[in-house]
Design an enzyme around this catalytic site. Sequence first.
Site, PDB file in Angstrom:
ATOM      1  CB  SER A 698      18.327 113.295 111.787  1.00 50.61           C
ATOM      2  OG  SER A 698      17.471 113.997 112.653  1.00 50.61           O
ATOM      3  CB  THR A 724      27.408 109.828 111.624  1.00 48.32           C
ATOM      4  OG1 THR A 724      26.641 109.009 110.723  1.00 48.32           O
ATOM      5  CG2 THR A 724      28.741 109.157 111.883  1.00 48.32           C
ATOM      6  CB  CYS A 725      21.910 110.193 111.664  1.00 50.41           C
ATOM      7  SG  CYS A 725      22.271 109.506 110.040  1.00 50.41           S
ATOM      8  CG  PHE A 726      20.723 110.047 115.908  1.00 50.03           C
ATOM      9  CD1 PHE A 726      19.609 110.732 115.470  1.00 50.03           C
ATOM     10  CD2 PHE A 726      20.873 108.722 115.553  1.00 50.03           C
ATOM     11  CE1 PHE A 726      18.642 110.093 114.711  1.00 50.03           C
ATOM     12  CE2 PHE A 726      19.915 108.077 114.786  1.00 50.03           C
ATOM     13  CZ  PHE A 726      18.796 108.760 114.365  1.00 50.03           C
TER      14      PHE A 726
END
EC number: 2.3.2.26
Length: 757
Positions: A698, A724-726
């Site tokens: 992130s 996708t952020c993690f």
Amino acid sequence: MSNPGTRRNGSSIKIRLTVLCAKNLAKKDFFRLPDPFAKIVVDGSGQCHSTDTVKNTLDPKWNQHYDLYVGKTDSITISVWNHKKIHKKQGAGFLGCVRLLSNAISRLKDTGYQRLDLCKLNPSDTDAVRGQIVVSLQTRDRIGTGGSVVDCRGLLENEGTVYEDSGPGRPLSCFMEEPAPYTDSTGAAAGGGNCRFVESPSQDQRLQAQRLRNPDVRGSLQTPQNRPHGHQSPELPEGYEQRTTVQGQVYFLHTQTGVSTWHDPRIPSPSGTIPGGDAAFLYEFLLQGHTSEPRDLNSVNCDELGPLPPGWEVRSTVSGRIYFVDHNNRTTQFTDPRLHHIMNHQCQLKEPSQPLPLPSEGSLEDEELPAQRYERDLVQKLKVLRHELSLQQPQAGHCRIEVSREEIFEESYRQIMKMRPKDLKKRLMVKFRGEEGLDYGGVAREWLYLLCHEMLNPYYGLFQYSTDNIYMLQINPDSSINPDHLSYFHFVGRIMGLAVFHGHYINGGFTVPFYKQLLGKPIQLSDLESVDPELHKSLVWILENDITPVLDHTFCVEHNAFGRILQHELKPNGRNVPVTEENKKEYVRLYVNWRFMRGIEAQFLALQKGFNELIPQHLLKPFDQKELELIIGGLDKIDLNDWKSNTRLKHCVADSNIVRWFWQAVETFDEERRARLLQFVTGSTRVPLQGFKALQGSTGAAGPRLFTIHLIDANTDNLPKAHTCFNRIDIPPYESYEKLYEKLLTAVEETCGFAVE
């Protein structure tokens, strides 16, 4: 809020405390940043002040000063609080504090800015506290002289820490932490608080610490016997001036180079201190692994630096301070641009081509291979670049982009080109129209991946493959078929700069000469080998053989443009100048330059302009073309062993069926499908320079976030989901390998879009 308290006479002195900023505060809410403010209390006197509140940041900048009356036994407590939480309950919103005892106050005053570590109120507190606060103490009986202009850009790099742990292998610090009881102004012990106490050592202790840290300076330090008595300060070194800002802050100016610094040049720089605000100092400081002999600006002769680069001009402020104007980018700076050549020279000394000294003792395991040292130095240079770019990012606001997947190229072009460069440097927030995903980095990575797929596609005519069988991109000399092609190349340059600035990667491979051109380096014959091997082989043959009885060429070459054969003269009247044994080297040199710059001068300048709007050219000086390729594009090869060893498991173990089946499926994938899987989970097909251990999660996270396999309790008819952020993939407990393989393949190949759970 301010409470001046009572002004005390007699033994009290007037001190101006400047609270400049805080850095790296603890983030205690996942989705929100704090609103920090600082509170200053002179214990026992009733004096209390509070700074303004800065919204939504972990690095607040206040630059506010307060006049305090401090007695001989008084101490100053500076605490940082989150304004969002202070009204909830007693002690809520605390972000850290530091307490200066009377002895420390007398030692720290009039020494410029110091960076102090924040600590907890009580050792038993469970809340995490981290970060530093930058303050200065100045007595108000001084009269400042000189100009009022000061360059504040280097303040956060000034590592003038007041205390520092001296662990194994670390140098001693000039200032040391000494345990002391928590006492109020009357000397009685007070309970309830456990702020970090700062106690300064004596002058003899500081001299001894300096000798231990650097034996070479023994002869240059004053002993207690020959030290001047009283408070008389030694003369400044030649070329330095002491000046004062409007707010009473003392700084030092080197008149020959125009470089200013908060560090007093008469005081030996403590370990970890970066003198001044010059980027060259910062590069040299980090590349040498925090070994710290301060750089002497007196050794810099302005005549030896040579003329200013093209497009630069020297001017001076009303107060007489020299600054430099870059007419190319329409920017100004106090740092002499010629000093970056010194920085580049320091970085070139790190190249692996130089022989490495062998250690005098130790095992073979301690010896460092050239490749390992080269990789380490590249990582260090990359850290410096990231640090320099982070200083240019505005603290407030976002760069918001909303596009549709169907028209991603045109919509991105319209939105990016209407923004100012400083707006593009704000925190990137991308949204796909009709999707509810929150962008913490993953959406932006997918946007860049999809945009590059369109933007770099030779179908649009902006780029072409170098040859029919080598799929490396180069600028298309016939791109002028699109009347707006220069504006599109400007857009491409901005996208490349945007990706580098925000720590993302471009999904596309350019030729090596393209990166050399971005760095402003000359192109050589050897660069042609990877782009056009046949032409390279022919030109090498010309250089190595006698061409007199063989070739009948002139300085005129032919090329194909839209089906027509055109001629180009490599030099004036070249069609009438034959190539001979005497001038064949000139012919090859001109041919190579023409091959790479044929009809693309305007396109390349437009692209370079867009790139340098976000990434200043001088920050690229320490890198070569291969390193720049890694910075822009990352690693395109996926190391499966590295992937496995840097994967985090959640609610499962390595021996779980799901984990074994997942890696079994990945091993059966080809390179393209592995890249698609990586893009499905992380948003990008590229891997950072350091490998999978450095995958970014992130936006704004303190460190990397590993690839994560998460076993979830869900219906096995569902497909795997990616965050996708993690960098996390959620996999239901499938009953068999075949079902996992089928579901995983379907998710990777057939799905797209974001949603919010």
